[in-house]
Design an enzyme around this catalytic site. Structure first.
Site, mmCIF file in Angstrom:
data_model
loop_
_atom_site.group_PDB
_atom_site.id
_atom_site.type_symbol
_atom_site.label_atom_id
_atom_site.label_comp_id
_atom_site.label_asym_id
_atom_site.label_seq_id
_atom_site.Cartn_x
_atom_site.Cartn_y
_atom_site.Cartn_z
ATOM 1 N N SER A 162 0.861 -1.184 0.000
ATOM 2 C CA SER A 162 0.000 0.000 0.000
ATOM 3 C C SER A 162 0.893 1.229 0.000
ATOM 4 O O SER A 162 2.059 1.144 0.409
ATOM 5 C CB SER A 162 -0.847 -0.018 1.276
ATOM 6 N N TYR B 161 -1.891 -1.567 10.426
ATOM 7 C CA TYR B 161 -1.988 -1.824 8.983
ATOM 8 C C TYR B 161 -0.721 -1.391 8.252
ATOM 9 O O TYR B 161 -0.136 -2.154 7.474
ATOM 10 C CB TYR B 161 -3.196 -1.075 8.434
ATOM 11 N N LYS C 272 2.044 -3.589 6.068
ATOM 12 C CA LYS C 272 2.308 -3.375 4.641
ATOM 13 C C LYS C 272 3.774 -3.028 4.383
ATOM 14 O O LYS C 272 4.293 -3.303 3.303
ATOM 15 C CB LYS C 272 1.367 -2.293 4.093
#
Ligand SMILES: NC(=O)c1ccc[n+]([C@@H]2O[C@H](COP(=O)([O-])OP(=O)(O)OC[C@H]3O[C@@H](n4cnc5c(N)ncnc54)[C@H](O)[C@@H]3O)[C@@H](O)[C@H]2O)c1
Length: 257
Positions: A140, A153, A157
């Site tokens: 991401s 998160y 990533k």
């Protein structure tokens, strides 16, 4: 020549659905993976109605045995295995003071462990079929630069980019390439959910939440899932044969390197 076979995890909606449809259009037979069959069957039917080949198969990517079994079933069904797209992911909003062990276990088990199980299953399949393949992992823009409220998160990533670089070196000798794609702000259920949570946390609207992420997009529009699928099609096809260990940012110009 037989059709090449690709597997896409998290293919029931959002970016995974767009990738599966694009790869089918490019001539791949596509295995669609998610935890539940209903969405997968709908996407599979749409692919078949458009003249493509699709095989829905359930697996929870955080469960290693289920991922290996899904790949085996795909080989039984299509007779080969060439491309693995480890796309499934989860993205709860986690302001730093709220982070719990449960958040970390949940997100890392899907995003990080799930990607590693997908890589192992694909590598097993390439060895079994006696040829190299391509592995493509979802990171991401939040895995390239830290995003506020997304400690769990974002860090998962960042890990995906590390895993991609390490495994690219390990599998290069066999001719297998390993790359990652880094979407920006994509119109999917995941992104609408993040925008909603960030807006709620600040006592503001969903639109305000979205703008906290979207305001720095040079091209001045949110991403369609198909924008990401276009880049993944490149990484899955022969034009990327001399590229490995890389992260391709597909973010409308949020960051430059
Ligand atoms: N939407 C964005 O703006 C954006 C931005 C950057 C990166 N990404 C990444 O792109 C990928 C796809 O995101 P999306 O926006 O399409 O998300 P989404 O939530 O719309 O879809 C994710 C899919 O993954 C599946 N999934 C979740 N957990 C799973 C599990 N344990 N096993 C199997 N399947 C599981 C879900 O069922 C769903 O089909 C994710 O890895 C995400 O982190 C998305």
């Amino acid at each position: 020549m037989a059709k090449k076979v690709a597997m896409v995890t998290g293919a029931g909606q959002g970016i995974g659905e767009a990738i599966a449809k694009r790869l089918a259009k490019d001539g791949f037979a596509v295995a669609l993976v998610a935890r539940h069959l209903d969405n997968l069957q709908k996407v599979a039917k749409e692919i078949e109605d458009a003249g493509g080949e699709a095989f829905p198969v359930t697996a929870d990517v955080s469960n290693r045995d289920e991922v290996l079994a899904a790949v085996d079933k795909t080989i039984d069904h299509f007779g080969d295995f060439n491309v693995m797209v480890n796309n499934a992911g989860v993205a709860p909003t986690t302001p730093i003071d709220t982070v719990t062990k449960e958040d970390l276990d949940y997100v890392y088990s899907v995003n990080v462990y799930g990607t590693i199980w997908g890589i192992q299953a694909a590598h097993e399949a390439f060895k079994k079929m006696g040829h190299p393949g391509k592995i493509i992992n979802a990171t991401s823009q939040a895995g390239v630069v830290g995003n506020p409220n997304l400690t769990v998160y974002s860090s998962s990533k960042f890990a995906i980019r590390g895993i991609t670089q390490v495994v690219a070196r390990e599998l290069a000798e066999e001719g297998t390439t390993v790359n990652a794609f880094a979407p920006g702000i994509v119109k999917t259920p995941m992104m609408y959910d993040i925008a909603h949570q960030v807006g709620q946390n600040a006592g503001k609207s969903d639109e305000w939440g979205m703008q906290t992420f979207a305001k720095d997009i040079a091209l001045k529009r949110l991403s369609e899932p198909e924008d990401v699928a276009n880049a993944v099609a490149f990484l899955a096809g022969p034009d990327s044969d001399y590229i490995t260990g890389q992260t391709l940012e597909v973010d409308g110009g949020m960051q430059f390197h």
